[in-house]
Design a protein around this motif. Sequence first.
Motif, PDB file in Angstrom:
ATOM      1  N   ASN A  97     -56.349  18.422 -27.823  1.00  0.00           N
ATOM      2  CA  ASN A  97     -56.087  18.955 -26.491  1.00  0.00           C
ATOM      3  C   ASN A  97     -54.901  18.221 -25.891  1.00  0.00           C
ATOM      4  O   ASN A  97     -54.850  16.990 -25.896  1.00  0.00           O
ATOM      5  CB  ASN A  97     -57.313  18.795 -25.588  1.00  0.00           C
ATOM      6  N   TRP A 120     -53.659  22.484 -28.463  1.00  0.00           N
ATOM      7  CA  TRP A 120     -54.088  23.520 -27.529  1.00  0.00           C
ATOM      8  C   TRP A 120     -54.270  22.952 -26.118  1.00  0.00           C
ATOM      9  O   TRP A 120     -54.312  21.748 -25.910  1.00  0.00           O
ATOM     10  CB  TRP A 120     -55.417  24.127 -27.997  1.00  0.00           C
ATOM     11  N   ALA A 121     -54.440  23.864 -25.164  1.00  0.00           N
ATOM     12  CA  ALA A 121     -54.874  23.567 -23.796  1.00  0.00           C
ATOM     13  C   ALA A 121     -55.661  24.780 -23.320  1.00  0.00           C
ATOM     14  O   ALA A 121     -55.404  25.902 -23.762  1.00  0.00           O
ATOM     15  CB  ALA A 121     -53.687  23.300 -22.884  1.00  0.00           C
ATOM     16  N   ASP A 122     -56.613  24.575 -22.430  1.00  0.00           N
ATOM     17  CA  ASP A 122     -57.488  25.701 -22.066  1.00  0.00           C
ATOM     18  C   ASP A 122     -56.825  26.715 -21.144  1.00  0.00           C
ATOM     19  O   ASP A 122     -57.315  27.815 -20.985  1.00  0.00           O
ATOM     20  CB  ASP A 122     -58.818  25.215 -21.498  1.00  0.00           C
ATOM     21  N   TRP A 123     -55.687  26.386 -20.527  1.00  0.00           N
ATOM     22  CA  TRP A 123     -54.978  27.376 -19.715  1.00  0.00           C
ATOM     23  C   TRP A 123     -54.241  28.388 -20.585  1.00  0.00           C
ATOM     24  O   TRP A 123     -53.769  29.412 -20.107  1.00  0.00           O
ATOM     25  CB  TRP A 123     -54.007  26.711 -18.740  1.00  0.00           C
ATOM     26  N   CYS A 124     -54.169  28.120 -21.882  1.00  0.00           N
ATOM     27  CA  CYS A 124     -53.497  29.002 -22.839  1.00  0.00           C
ATOM     28  C   CYS A 124     -54.501  30.067 -23.309  1.00  0.00           C
ATOM     29  O   CYS A 124     -55.474  29.749 -23.979  1.00  0.00           O
ATOM     30  CB  CYS A 124     -53.001  28.144 -24.008  1.00  0.00           C
ATOM     31  N   CYS A 127     -55.075  30.261 -27.014  1.00  0.00           N
ATOM     32  CA  CYS A 127     -55.886  29.138 -27.492  1.00  0.00           C
ATOM     33  C   CYS A 127     -57.369  29.440 -27.303  1.00  0.00           C
ATOM     34  O   CYS A 127     -58.175  29.244 -28.221  1.00  0.00           O
ATOM     35  CB  CYS A 127     -55.541  27.858 -26.735  1.00  0.00           C
ATOM     36  N   SER A 142     -48.063  22.126 -15.059  1.00  0.00           N
ATOM     37  CA  SER A 142     -48.321  21.518 -16.366  1.00  0.00           C
ATOM     38  C   SER A 142     -47.164  21.766 -17.321  1.00  0.00           C
ATOM     39  O   SER A 142     -46.740  20.876 -18.053  1.00  0.00           O
ATOM     40  CB  SER A 142     -49.607  22.061 -16.976  1.00  0.00           C
ATOM     41  N   GLU A 177     -54.340  13.034 -23.635  1.00  0.00           N
ATOM     42  CA  GLU A 177     -54.162  13.193 -22.194  1.00  0.00           C
ATOM     43  C   GLU A 177     -52.741  12.926 -21.728  1.00  0.00           C
ATOM     44  O   GLU A 177     -52.284  13.524 -20.763  1.00  0.00           O
ATOM     45  CB  GLU A 177     -55.146  12.293 -21.435  1.00  0.00           C
ATOM     46  N   VAL A 219     -62.197  18.792 -21.313  1.00  0.00           N
ATOM     47  CA  VAL A 219     -62.339  19.152 -22.728  1.00  0.00           C
ATOM     48  C   VAL A 219     -63.813  19.225 -23.122  1.00  0.00           C
ATOM     49  O   VAL A 219     -64.225  20.134 -23.850  1.00  0.00           O
ATOM     50  CB  VAL A 219     -61.566  18.165 -23.630  1.00  0.00           C
ATOM     51  N   SER A 236     -50.070  13.421 -23.686  1.00  0.00           N
ATOM     52  CA  SER A 236     -49.214  14.272 -24.529  1.00  0.00           C
ATOM     53  C   SER A 236     -48.365  13.471 -25.521  1.00  0.00           C
ATOM     54  O   SER A 236     -47.330  13.953 -25.978  1.00  0.00           O
ATOM     55  CB  SER A 236     -48.308  15.162 -23.666  1.00  0.00           C
ATOM     56  N   GLN A 269     -55.022  17.313 -20.938  1.00  0.00           N
ATOM     57  CA  GLN A 269     -56.152  17.563 -20.042  1.00  0.00           C
ATOM     58  C   GLN A 269     -57.174  16.430 -20.147  1.00  0.00           C
ATOM     59  O   GLN A 269     -57.195  15.688 -21.128  1.00  0.00           O
ATOM     60  CB  GLN A 269     -56.786  18.916 -20.360  1.00  0.00           C
TER      61      GLN A 269
END
Length: 163
Positions: free
Chosen positions: A90, A58-62, A65, A10, A115, A98, A117, A93
């Motif tokens: 987001n 943000w992104a959930d792998w962070c 975040c 990513s 999605e 999300v 970016s 992703q």
Amino acid sequence: YTYFFFFLFSFILFYSCSSPRHSIDGGDTAPDFKAENTSGQSFSLADMKGKRILIHFWADWCSECRAEFPKLEEAYQKYKNDNFKIIAINVGQSKEHVESFVEEFKLTFPMLLDEQSEIARQYGIRGLPTNFFIDENRVVTKMIIGWVDEKQINQIINKRNAK
């Protein structure tokens, strides 16, 4: 290992496929954008004129975040009736991904999808999380790469209320 490779892929994809970035800083006008939330409702920054806004990329792998969201929800509940809005965007992703995150953290502020970016590129995002505080006239008053805590939000909101 799966998460590490997903993060690495990513990260490489996000940074290698983007056009040259221009950075948005304090004093700049926040670029308008249109995006949908997880329910398919369309949002535009221009439609929020007259509101003070925190845009949170943000992104959930962070991990920062993820840790930040309970404090953001708390600040949103505290200030949402004070002409203040939080818009979380987001980056990269899927809608389904999300949606599960929103449900897990019981978030009530708008959660927009980026999605491809595109909005992140428009804002010159260099790392996640990135936060933009925007005044009633769409002028960026502060940009913070990294963690935003409740104290910072309170200072910015209270500083604006004092004017």
